[in-house]
Design a protein around this motif. Structure first.
Motif, PDB file in Angstrom:
ATOM      1  N   SER A  40       0.829  -1.205   0.000  1.00 46.51           N
ATOM      2  CA  SER A  40       0.000   0.000   0.000  1.00 46.51           C
ATOM      3  C   SER A  40       0.867   1.260   0.000  1.00 46.51           C
ATOM      4  N   GLU A  41       1.946   1.237   0.796  1.00 46.08           N
ATOM      5  CA  GLU A  41       2.845   2.396   0.793  1.00 46.08           C
ATOM      6  C   GLU A  41       3.498   2.580  -0.572  1.00 46.08           C
ATOM      7  N   LEU A  42       3.965   1.485  -1.166  1.00 41.97           N
ATOM      8  CA  LEU A  42       4.588   1.577  -2.486  1.00 41.97           C
ATOM      9  C   LEU A  42       3.601   2.085  -3.536  1.00 41.97           C
ATOM     10  N   SER A  43       2.375   1.631  -3.442  1.00 37.65           N
ATOM     11  CA  SER A  43       1.366   2.076  -4.401  1.00 37.65           C
ATOM     12  C   SER A  43       1.108   3.572  -4.279  1.00 37.65           C
ATOM     13  N   SER A  44       1.114   4.078  -3.042  1.00 33.76           N
ATOM     14  CA  SER A  44       0.917   5.514  -2.844  1.00 33.76           C
ATOM     15  C   SER A  44       2.044   6.310  -3.486  1.00 33.76           C
ATOM     16  N   TYR A  45       3.286   5.866  -3.289  1.00 29.67           N
ATOM     17  CA  TYR A  45       4.411   6.559  -3.915  1.00 29.67           C
ATOM     18  C   TYR A  45       4.357   6.430  -5.438  1.00 29.67           C
ATOM     19  N   ARG A  46       3.944   5.285  -5.914  1.00 33.74           N
ATOM     20  CA  ARG A  46       3.870   5.114  -7.360  1.00 33.74           C
ATOM     21  C   ARG A  46       2.840   6.065  -7.982  1.00 33.74           C
ATOM     22  N   ASP A  47       1.728   6.290  -7.296  1.00 30.37           N
ATOM     23  CA  ASP A  47       0.741   7.246  -7.801  1.00 30.37           C
ATOM     24  C   ASP A  47       1.325   8.653  -7.881  1.00 30.37           C
ATOM     25  N   ARG A  48       2.099   9.037  -6.869  1.00 28.90           N
ATOM     26  CA  ARG A  48       2.719  10.362  -6.899  1.00 28.90           C
ATOM     27  C   ARG A  48       3.718  10.476  -8.050  1.00 28.90           C
ATOM     28  N   LEU A  49       4.494   9.429  -8.241  1.00 30.08           N
ATOM     29  CA  LEU A  49       5.485   9.453  -9.329  1.00 30.08           C
ATOM     30  C   LEU A  49       4.798   9.512 -10.688  1.00 30.08           C
ATOM     31  N   LEU A  50       3.692   8.811 -10.840  1.00 28.23           N
ATOM     32  CA  LEU A  50       2.946   8.893 -12.094  1.00 28.23           C
ATOM     33  C   LEU A  50       2.406  10.290 -12.322  1.00 28.23           C
ATOM     34  N   GLY A  51       1.949  10.932 -11.238  1.00 28.66           N
ATOM     35  CA  GLY A  51       1.479  12.303 -11.374  1.00 28.66           C
ATOM     36  C   GLY A  51       2.578  13.246 -11.804  1.00 28.66           C
ATOM     37  N   LEU A  52       3.803  13.041 -11.287  1.00 24.80           N
ATOM     38  CA  LEU A  52       4.928  13.884 -11.703  1.00 24.80           C
ATOM     39  C   LEU A  52       5.251  13.693 -13.173  1.00 24.80           C
ATOM     40  N   GLN A  53       5.168  12.446 -13.643  1.00 25.90           N
ATOM     41  CA  GLN A  53       5.438  12.196 -15.059  1.00 25.90           C
ATOM     42  C   GLN A  53       4.370  12.808 -15.951  1.00 25.90           C
ATOM     43  N   THR A  54       3.121  12.712 -15.519  1.00 28.21           N
ATOM     44  CA  THR A  54       2.021  13.228 -16.349  1.00 28.21           C
ATOM     45  C   THR A  54       2.024  14.743 -16.384  1.00 28.21           C
ATOM     46  N   ALA A  55       2.276  15.367 -15.230  1.00 36.38           N
ATOM     47  CA  ALA A  55       2.224  16.832 -15.173  1.00 36.38           C
ATOM     48  C   ALA A  55       3.357  17.451 -15.978  1.00 36.38           C
ATOM     49  N   GLY A  56       4.603  17.014 -15.757  1.00 34.14           N
ATOM     50  CA  GLY A  56       5.732  17.581 -16.482  1.00 34.14           C
ATOM     51  C   GLY A  56       5.953  19.044 -16.121  1.00 34.14           C
ATOM     52  N   ASP A  57       6.688  19.734 -16.969  1.00 35.87           N
ATOM     53  CA  ASP A  57       6.969  21.164 -16.789  1.00 35.87           C
ATOM     54  C   ASP A  57       6.562  21.878 -18.065  1.00 35.87           C
ATOM     55  N   PRO A  58       5.657  22.859 -17.982  1.00 32.38           N
ATOM     56  CA  PRO A  58       5.209  23.535 -19.213  1.00 32.38           C
ATOM     57  C   PRO A  58       6.342  24.260 -19.932  1.00 32.38           C
ATOM     58  N   ARG A  59       7.429  24.612 -19.208  1.00 35.03           N
ATOM     59  CA  ARG A  59       8.536  25.310 -19.860  1.00 35.03           C
ATOM     60  C   ARG A  59       9.312  24.394 -20.794  1.00 35.03           C
ATOM     61  N   LEU A  60       9.198  23.075 -20.569  1.00 31.92           N
ATOM     62  CA  LEU A  60       9.990  22.147 -21.362  1.00 31.92           C
ATOM     63  C   LEU A  60       9.596  22.179 -22.838  1.00 31.92           C
ATOM     64  N   SER A  61       8.308  22.191 -23.119  1.00 30.29           N
ATOM     65  CA  SER A  61       7.863  22.240 -24.510  1.00 30.29           C
ATOM     66  C   SER A  61       8.269  23.545 -25.178  1.00 30.29           C
ATOM     67  N   THR A  62       8.256  24.641 -24.422  1.00 29.47           N
ATOM     68  CA  THR A  62       8.675  25.927 -24.980  1.00 29.47           C
ATOM     69  C   THR A  62      10.147  25.912 -25.355  1.00 29.47           C
ATOM     70  N   LEU A  63      10.988  25.371 -24.467  1.00 26.30           N
ATOM     71  CA  LEU A  63      12.419  25.307 -24.757  1.00 26.30           C
ATOM     72  C   LEU A  63      12.713  24.386 -25.931  1.00 26.30           C
ATOM     73  N   GLN A  64      11.990  23.292 -26.021  1.00 25.72           N
ATOM     74  CA  GLN A  64      12.197  22.389 -27.154  1.00 25.72           C
ATOM     75  C   GLN A  64      11.785  23.052 -28.464  1.00 25.72           C
ATOM     76  N   SER A  65      10.708  23.835 -28.442  1.00 29.65           N
ATOM     77  CA  SER A  65      10.317  24.570 -29.650  1.00 29.65           C
ATOM     78  C   SER A  65      11.376  25.589 -30.041  1.00 29.65           C
ATOM     79  N   GLN A  66      11.955  26.252 -29.051  1.00 33.96           N
ATOM     80  CA  GLN A  66      13.023  27.211 -29.349  1.00 33.96           C
ATOM     81  C   GLN A  66      14.243  26.516 -29.934  1.00 33.96           C
ATOM     82  N   LEU A  67      14.573  25.343 -29.401  1.00 31.80           N
ATOM     83  CA  LEU A  67      15.718  24.606 -29.927  1.00 31.80           C
ATOM     84  C   LEU A  67      15.463  24.132 -31.356  1.00 31.80           C
ATOM     85  N   GLU A  68      14.227  23.676 -31.636  1.00 30.03           N
ATOM     86  CA  GLU A  68      13.901  23.255 -33.002  1.00 30.03           C
ATOM     87  C   GLU A  68      13.927  24.427 -33.966  1.00 30.03           C
ATOM     88  N   ALA A  69      13.607  25.643 -33.458  1.00 26.56           N
ATOM     89  CA  ALA A  69      13.641  26.821 -34.328  1.00 26.56           C
ATOM     90  C   ALA A  69      15.056  27.144 -34.791  1.00 26.56           C
TER      91      ALA A  69
END
Length: 784
Positions: free
Chosen positions: A60-89
């Motif tokens: 149960s403890e591991l499952s709770s941490y796994r849910d948090r880690l999944l949330g971190l992966q899903t949320a991400g950082d909105p600045r990352l897509s902006t920087l990648q677009s600038q690099l592609e430019a």
């Protein structure tokens, strides 16, 4: 019965687990605490000496941490897509390395920032994989232990040496309870406490007796009043009141237990055991309620089609099973608190298993006969069975099989397997009966609200409601048959995590976002179409066909834009779909080329508008009026009042005659012949007069009488006239023909018909060759 209440607890846990998912994702991640938990889990898995409950808590403890880690992966950082677009430019770096220093520095800075932002995501992905692996290892350990427990074989209950210890320990808990009560009665302080609490105890007992004995009659009166105030013909109130009958006696027994506890006369053992009594009564009442509703003597209430005799037998067997289940709940609790020895568990358990097996076998025989009780069934002819009857027969076969195998396994020492087979089978039959009752309740609610009985052969409501109920019952069924709560939560986690599509991860949240955005776009598109069709376009000079084309085009464009916006809002990378689209294009080109051709032709028809709704056209030899133009085909109503579906490709590639495109003018040609010797000028004048005097014939251009020539049998004329409404061509032709006949008859003009004269060149050939005269013989002439 422990499994049943574990199922209810598990369902509550699943709800709380799903509700806490968002909160768990928002909770910041403490990697130090996570490292400690992960290390502790790895040690427990490696050593293998932890208890099953300890492993479940760790999971149960591991499952709770796994849910948090999944949330971190899903949320991400909105600045990352902006920087990648600038690099592609900036484009890819040149191969020869000759790049301006300013651009090179900017590229390095962007790459550094991207790596810095990706570090938490990569760490979360690594921790997520570690948590997922640890959870999988714990699940495998627990499953292997459960398998070993089920396959464990004890000394069989048929061993006579176990009978004496079993009988001795059977009455031991009850003797201890009687001893505790006698000791408490002898205590003066506790007697005084009893006297102080006596008024409240008597009040609770009085209310309990009222709920146990008077409540059924009050419920019957309430049901009669409700049925008198509402529409008749439904069983909604009887079902709801039967549930009330189920709850009130249980509440009354709870009050008796509370009164017994307040008396302070029960000792430790009595207090522990007495709280099992309401559970036992609830089990008995639930089983009785299911039997009364499922095998009711009333045909309108009965949910399984059986004869009256078999329903009575089924109620009897279900009621017997209820008492066995109640005793099993009591025995299981006494074994759990350590009041009984292992020998008692084996011997008494075998007796209960044997009785349950016999009842299950007999009940299965009754369920196997579910269905229409007709002469055709008696003569072994095939009978059309409904889905509940087929399911009842299948359940009956399973009950008979378990009724034989379960007691045998219990008798040879496989007690745990017998428990895992017999009691889940009984609870599954109860769940099946409960679902049928809910299905009937939905049907009765429909009758109550609409005033019409539900026609199950024509309505989709029984199918949809049955599917929804079956889907909801699947988790409960899995828990009944030994699935752990963790197994169900694991399925939910896998579903929540979604799946990867290229470099894009698609989760249920993405699907929900897509559905909501697309639904909004679709609704707005339909509202815009409705406004254009009803308010805007009728006020313009655009013809009806053009208005239809604009409305249809708006709908296609709106749906297309809704799909694109919904995909973008859900975060789905369209470039990942390009590969799939490219692969599907080959299949579309070969397998769906006709559909694509008709679709493109439909778009062309809507844009060019060579035909419109209401036009009279001729295509492929079919005459009719265009009623509807869709993307794939066009619907034409012929003059025989039949509908012809014409693929749009035929309307684009073949010749189409449109008689009413732009206007309803059309030419009518009426042919007529007169006998040789008739004054042709006179005939011409009569025909001109008839054509010019008809209301439907235009004078500009004026009618024209054409003297076609000299036919084999007549002098041939035709009258050519332009009609103001070509759809009336048959009516005008008929009227003109009538007037021509009447005018020619009045003027003595003959309308000839074909005649032929036959000349015989050798008429004597018809008579045939002459025959020679025959001579009769002399009767007196001798014969040789």
């Amino acid at each position: 019965m422990t499994r049943l209440f574990a199922a209810f607890r598990a369902a509550t846990f699943l709800f709380l687990f799903a509700a806490s998912t968002v909160w768990a994702q928002a909770d910041p991640m403490d990697y130090d605490a996570w490292e400690k938990v992960a290390t502790r889990a790895e040690t427990a898995i490696e050593e293998g000496d932890s208890t099953t409950d300890g492993l479940e808590a760790l999971r149960s403890e591991l499952s709770s941490y796994r849910d948090r880690l999944l949330g971190l992966q899903t949320a991400g950082d909105p600045r990352l897509s902006t920087l990648q677009s600038q690099l592609e430019a900036l484009g890819p770096p040149p191969e020869d390395g000759a790049e301006p220093e300013e651009i090179s520095q900017r590229r390095e800075e962007l790459e550094r920032q991207i790596a810095q932002l990706q570090a938490p995501l990569l760490r979360a992905q690594e921790a997520y994989s570690r948590a997922d692996g640890l959870i999988t290892a714990i699940d495998e350990t627990i499953r292997s232990r459960e398998t070993e427990r089920l396959l464990q074989r004890d000394s069989g209950p048929l061993n006579p040496r176990l009978w004496a210890p079993a009988i001795t320990s059977l009455f031991l808990p009850f003797e201890e309870i009687a001893s505790e009560v006698r000791t408490n009665m002898a205590d003066e302080e506790k007697r005084n406490t009893l006297l102080d609490e006596l008024p409240m105890i008597l009040l609770l007992i009085g209310i309990a007796l009222l709920l146990l004995f008077r409540a059924p009659k009050l419920i019957d009166r309430l049901g009669a009043w409700l049925r008198a105030k509402t529409r008749r013909g439904t069983g909604v109130w009887s079902t709801l009141l039967s549930l009330l009958r189920l709850l009130l006696p249980t509440g009354g027994l709870l009050l008796i237990v509370l009164a017994a506890t307040m008396s302070n006369m029960l000792g430790l053992r009595g207090t522990q055991i007495i709280f099992v009594l309401p559970l036992m009564l609830f089990v008995v009442l639930v089983a009785r309620w299911l039997a009364a509703e499922t095998f009711s003597s009333d045909d309108d209430v009965n949910t399984i089609l059986l004869s009256q005799q078999r329903r009575t037998e089924a109620r009897y067997y279900v009621n017997s099973l209820s008492w066995l289940l109640a005793l099993n709940a009591l025995f299981a609790y006494l074994i759990e608190i350590g009041e009984w020895a292992v020998e008692t568990q084996a011997v008494l358990g075998f007796v209960i298993h044997l009785l349950c097996g016999l009842i299950l076998f007999r009940l299965g025989q009754i369920l196997r006969r579910a269905g229409p009780q007709t002469e055709a069934e008696a003569s072994d002819e095939p009978v059309q069975l409904s889905f509940p009857s087929r399911l009842a027969r299948l359940a009956g076969q399973g009950a008979m099989l378990v009724g034989v195998i379960g007691p045998i396994l219990s008798g040879i020492g496989y007690f745990n397997i017998a428990v895992a087979l017999i009691f889940p089978t009984i609870i599954t039959l109860g769940l099946f009966a409960f679902l049928l009752i809910l299905q009937r309740l939905i049907r009765d609610l429909y009758h109550l609200l609409t005033g019409k009985p539900l026609d199950e052969t024509q309505s989709l409501l029984p199918v949809v409601s049955g599917s929804v109920l079956a889907l909801v019952a699947l988790p409960v069924l899995a828990l009944i048959w030994g699935a752990r709560v963790a197994d169900l939560t694991e399925i939910w986690v896998r579903f929540q995590a979604g799946f990867s599509f290229g470099e894009t991860r698609i989760s249920p949240t993405d699907f929900l976002t897509f559905a909501i955005v697309f639904a909004i776009g679709y609704i707005l598109t339909r509202l815009l179409q409705s406004g254009l069709r009803g308010s805007v376009l009728p006020k313009t000079r655009i013809d009806k066909g053009g208005q239809t084309a604009i409305v249809s085009g708006t709908g296609y464009l709106g749906i297309f834009l809704s799909v694109i916006i919904a995909i973008t809002s859900a975060g789905i990378d369209l470039t990942a779909l390009a590969f799939v689209a490219g692969a599907l294009s080959v299949g579309i080109g070969f397998g769906l080329q006709n559909i694509v051709q008709n679709f493109v032709s439909g778009i062309i028809l809507l844009i060019e508008r060579p035909i419109s709704e209401g036009d009279w056209i001729e295509v492929n030899g079919q005459h009719g009026t265009v009623r509807d133009i869709s993307v794939r085909s066009t619907r034409i109503e012929t003059f025989d009042r039949t509908e012809v579906i014409v693929p749009n490709a035929d309307l684009v590639s073949n010749s189409v005659t449109n008689y009413t495109r732009g206007n309803t003018l059309g030419r009518l040609i009426v042919e007529v012949g007169v006998a040789y010797g008739t004054d042709t000028r006179k005939v011409e004048g009569i025909l001109y007069k008839i054509a010019r005097n008809h209301d439907m014939v235009l004078m500009n251009p004026e009618p024209f009488v054409h003297f076609k020539g000299f036919g084999a049998d007549s002098l041939d004329f035709d009258v050519r006239m332009i009609l103001r409404d070509v759809t009336k061509i048959l009516v005008v032709r008929t009227e003109v023909n009538h007037q021509i006949v009447e005018a020619f008859k009045k003027e003595g003009i003959e309308i000839p018909f074909a005649q032929r004269d036959i000349w015989l060149r050798n008429p004597e050939a018809l008579a045939g060759p002459p025959q020679a005269p025959t001579q009769s013989k002399d009767p007196e002439e001798p014969t040789s």
